[in-house]
Design an enzyme around this catalytic site. Structure first.
Site, mmCIF file in Angstrom:
data_model
loop_
_atom_site.group_PDB
_atom_site.id
_atom_site.type_symbol
_atom_site.label_atom_id
_atom_site.label_comp_id
_atom_site.label_asym_id
_atom_site.label_seq_id
_atom_site.Cartn_x
_atom_site.Cartn_y
_atom_site.Cartn_z
ATOM 1 N N THR A 138 0.835 -1.216 0.000
ATOM 2 C CA THR A 138 0.000 0.000 0.000
ATOM 3 C C THR A 138 0.863 1.257 0.000
ATOM 4 O OG1 THR A 138 -0.283 -0.179 2.401
ATOM 5 C CG2 THR A 138 -2.074 -1.011 1.033
ATOM 6 N N SER A 152 -1.573 -8.837 5.767
ATOM 7 C CA SER A 152 -2.643 -9.674 5.223
ATOM 8 C C SER A 152 -3.785 -9.752 6.225
ATOM 9 C CB SER A 152 -2.131 -11.083 4.920
ATOM 10 O OG SER A 152 -3.212 -11.896 4.496
ATOM 11 N N CYS A 165 -5.266 -23.105 -23.772
ATOM 12 C CA CYS A 165 -4.041 -23.708 -24.317
ATOM 13 C C CYS A 165 -2.775 -23.222 -23.608
ATOM 14 C CB CYS A 165 -3.932 -23.486 -25.827
ATOM 15 S SG CYS A 165 -3.500 -21.802 -26.286
ATOM 16 N N CYS A 212 -8.001 -15.975 -27.512
ATOM 17 C CA CYS A 212 -6.708 -16.507 -27.955
ATOM 18 C C CYS A 212 -6.734 -16.788 -29.457
ATOM 19 C CB CYS A 212 -6.429 -17.793 -27.180
ATOM 20 S SG CYS A 212 -4.993 -18.699 -27.746
ATOM 21 N N ILE A 217 3.742 -1.120 8.340
ATOM 22 C CA ILE A 217 4.730 -2.131 7.946
ATOM 23 C C ILE A 217 6.080 -1.493 7.610
ATOM 24 C CG2 ILE A 217 5.298 -3.746 6.072
ATOM 25 C CD1 ILE A 217 2.164 -4.284 6.011
ATOM 26 N N HIS A 251 -0.769 -16.544 -5.631
ATOM 27 C CA HIS A 251 -1.905 -16.092 -6.436
ATOM 28 C C HIS A 251 -1.508 -15.618 -7.829
ATOM 29 C CE1 HIS A 251 -4.370 -15.485 -2.491
ATOM 30 N NE2 HIS A 251 -4.309 -16.731 -2.873
HETATM 31 P P1 NAD Z 1 -6.250 -7.560 2.257
HETATM 32 O O1 NAD Z 1 -6.570 -6.316 1.483
HETATM 33 O O2 NAD Z 1 -7.351 -8.474 2.568
HETATM 34 O O3 NAD Z 1 -5.582 -7.153 3.631
HETATM 35 C C1 NAD Z 1 -4.525 -6.244 3.689
HETATM 36 C C2 NAD Z 1 -4.253 -5.956 5.157
HETATM 37 O O4 NAD Z 1 -3.097 -5.142 5.220
HETATM 38 C C3 NAD Z 1 -5.388 -5.215 5.850
HETATM 39 O O5 NAD Z 1 -5.812 -5.965 6.966
HETATM 40 C C4 NAD Z 1 -4.749 -3.873 6.258
HETATM 41 O O6 NAD Z 1 -5.111 -3.503 7.573
HETATM 42 C C5 NAD Z 1 -3.275 -4.147 6.205
HETATM 43 N N1 NAD Z 1 -2.466 -2.997 5.773
HETATM 44 C C6 NAD Z 1 -2.615 -2.274 4.632
HETATM 45 N N2 NAD Z 1 -1.633 -1.365 4.523
HETATM 46 C C7 NAD Z 1 -0.848 -1.505 5.635
HETATM 47 C C8 NAD Z 1 0.317 -0.846 6.103
HETATM 48 N N3 NAD Z 1 0.891 0.129 5.390
HETATM 49 N N4 NAD Z 1 0.845 -1.240 7.297
HETATM 50 C C9 NAD Z 1 0.255 -2.216 8.020
HETATM 51 N N5 NAD Z 1 -0.845 -2.891 7.604
HETATM 52 C C10 NAD Z 1 -1.381 -2.547 6.421
HETATM 53 O O7 NAD Z 1 -5.060 -8.272 1.511
HETATM 54 P P2 NAD Z 1 -4.650 -9.821 1.452
HETATM 55 O O8 NAD Z 1 -4.807 -10.453 2.779
HETATM 56 O O9 NAD Z 1 -3.352 -9.844 0.767
HETATM 57 O O10 NAD Z 1 -5.751 -10.487 0.525
HETATM 58 C C11 NAD Z 1 -6.169 -9.851 -0.645
HETATM 59 C C12 NAD Z 1 -6.057 -10.646 -1.913
HETATM 60 O O11 NAD Z 1 -6.043 -9.679 -2.951
HETATM 61 C C13 NAD Z 1 -4.778 -11.415 -2.062
HETATM 62 O O12 NAD Z 1 -5.096 -12.618 -2.632
HETATM 63 C C14 NAD Z 1 -3.927 -10.608 -3.047
HETATM 64 O O13 NAD Z 1 -3.424 -11.461 -4.045
HETATM 65 C C15 NAD Z 1 -4.895 -9.690 -3.737
HETATM 66 N N6 NAD Z 1 -4.404 -8.297 -3.853
HETATM 67 C C16 NAD Z 1 -3.110 -8.086 -4.213
HETATM 68 C C17 NAD Z 1 -2.608 -6.803 -4.310
HETATM 69 C C18 NAD Z 1 -1.156 -6.640 -4.701
HETATM 70 O O14 NAD Z 1 -0.603 -7.481 -5.400
HETATM 71 N N7 NAD Z 1 -0.481 -5.584 -4.240
HETATM 72 C C19 NAD Z 1 -3.432 -5.712 -4.036
HETATM 73 C C20 NAD Z 1 -4.770 -5.950 -3.682
HETATM 74 C C21 NAD Z 1 -5.242 -7.267 -3.596
HETATM 75 ZN ZN ZN Z 2 -5.427 -20.645 -26.477
#
Ligand code: NAD
Ligand code: ZN
Length: 256
Positions: free
Chosen positions: A34, A202, A138, A161, A245, A127
């Site tokens: 984030t 997460s 394919c 495709c 974080i 993921h």
């Molecule tokens: P989630 O959005 O469910 O949870 C993120 C958590 O991180 C929240 O509980 C929040 O409080 C915490 N958070 C956010 N910013 C923070 C910071 N700066 N410091 C501390 N805590 C912080 O995310 P998830 O559990 O990863 O599940 C979401 C799904 O969505 C996953 O499968 C992921 O693949 C996908 N996703 C990925 C991305 C990416 O690749 N960056 C972005 C959005 C969603």
């Molecule tokens: Zn194909």
């Protein structure tokens, strides 16, 4: 369970746990990215509050769903393309380099762990990866630029495709889609083999990914949860840190 919101206290506690660990594993979610400008799903104002994800079977079955999925993907693409690794990514990459971390399991699809210099061999992408696309039938790989050119030329219609006519999808795992077997097995091995499991940014509500911290704890590892908001597993953790974080992990990029 130790609950730490004080930054210095949390850093010292985490450093001690890392010192005592023979094999530490980090498990990252959207929260680590984030601060890089990529919104998460479940924070207030996160992607989840704007658009519910499109389930895999709906994507596969309906052209309109594929058009919408690609429209959303390209709308987000600027933020993803501009994002650079954050302090959390850098800390993990350095810890690994110094032999303090056995590996990183990520739910993220943004490629920022790789961009921080973390080698592929040490990274498990549960993921998938959103930086390219594949045909669901394919398996042919297509670059995003290829999809975008056809999507735009057709006025917002997703291309199929050319090789087989199958649906072309970003190489990420959607809700309802089978998990990648190799990555699941690698994550399993890392989890079983670790004595410290560190959850970073997460909400721990997406399964089966969220089962890994539980498995690690049950197998005897210590569990750390570093997340701004509470999670269902906080009571199980040896250390819970509810603060930024990047602030917590920044010094770990520097220490010897
Ligand atoms: P989630 O959005 O469910 O949870 C993120 C958590 O991180 C929240 O509980 C929040 O409080 C915490 N958070 C956010 N910013 C923070 C910071 N700066 N410091 C501390 N805590 C912080 O995310 P998830 O559990 O990863 O599940 C979401 C799904 O969505 C996953 O499968 C992921 O693949 C996908 N996703 C990925 C991305 C990416 O690749 N960056 C972005 C959005 C969603
Ligand atoms: Zn194909």
């Amino acid at each position: 369970m130790t609950f730490d919101t004080d930054l210095k206290g949390a850093q010292a506690h985490l450093a001690k746990l890392l010192d005592e660990a023979a094999a530490a594993v980090a498990f990252t979610g959207a929260g680590i990215s984030t601060e890089c400008g990529i919104p998460d799903f479940r924070s207030p104002g996160g992607l989840w509050t704007q658009n519910k994800p499109i389930p895999f079977d709906v994507f596969r079955a309906h052209k309109a769903a594929r058009n919408e999925a690609w429209r959303r993907k390209f709308a987000m693409e600027e933020a993803f393309a501009a994002a650079r690794p954050g302090r959390g990514h850098m800390a993990l990459s350095r810890l690994l380099e110094r032999g303090r971390l056995a590996g990183v399991i990520t739910q993220n699809i943004d490629g920022l762990h790789q961009a921080s210099g973390l080698p592929d061999a040490a990274l498990v992408e549960l993921h998938g990866n959103g930086t390219y696309a594949t045909c669901l039938d394919c398996g042919t790989r297509y670059e995003l630029s290829w999809v975008k050119a056809r999507f735009d030329a057709a006025g917002g219609v997703a291309p199929d495709c050319p090789a087989c006519g199958g649906p072309v999808k970003a190489a990420t795992i959607s809700f309802g889609q089978a998990m990648p077997e190799t990555e699941m097995a690698r994550a399993e091995a890392l989890t079983r083999g670790c004595d410290l499991f560190i959850v970073i940014g997460s909400s721990l509500v997406v399964f089966p990914a969220a089962a890994f911290p539980l498995k690690a704890k049950k197998a005897g590892a210590r569990l750390v949860i570093l997340n701004r908001e509470p999670t269902e597993f906080d009571d199980l953790a040896d250390l819970v840190v509810r603060t930024e974080i990047g602030d917590v992990l920044a010094p770990f990029a520097l220490q010897a």
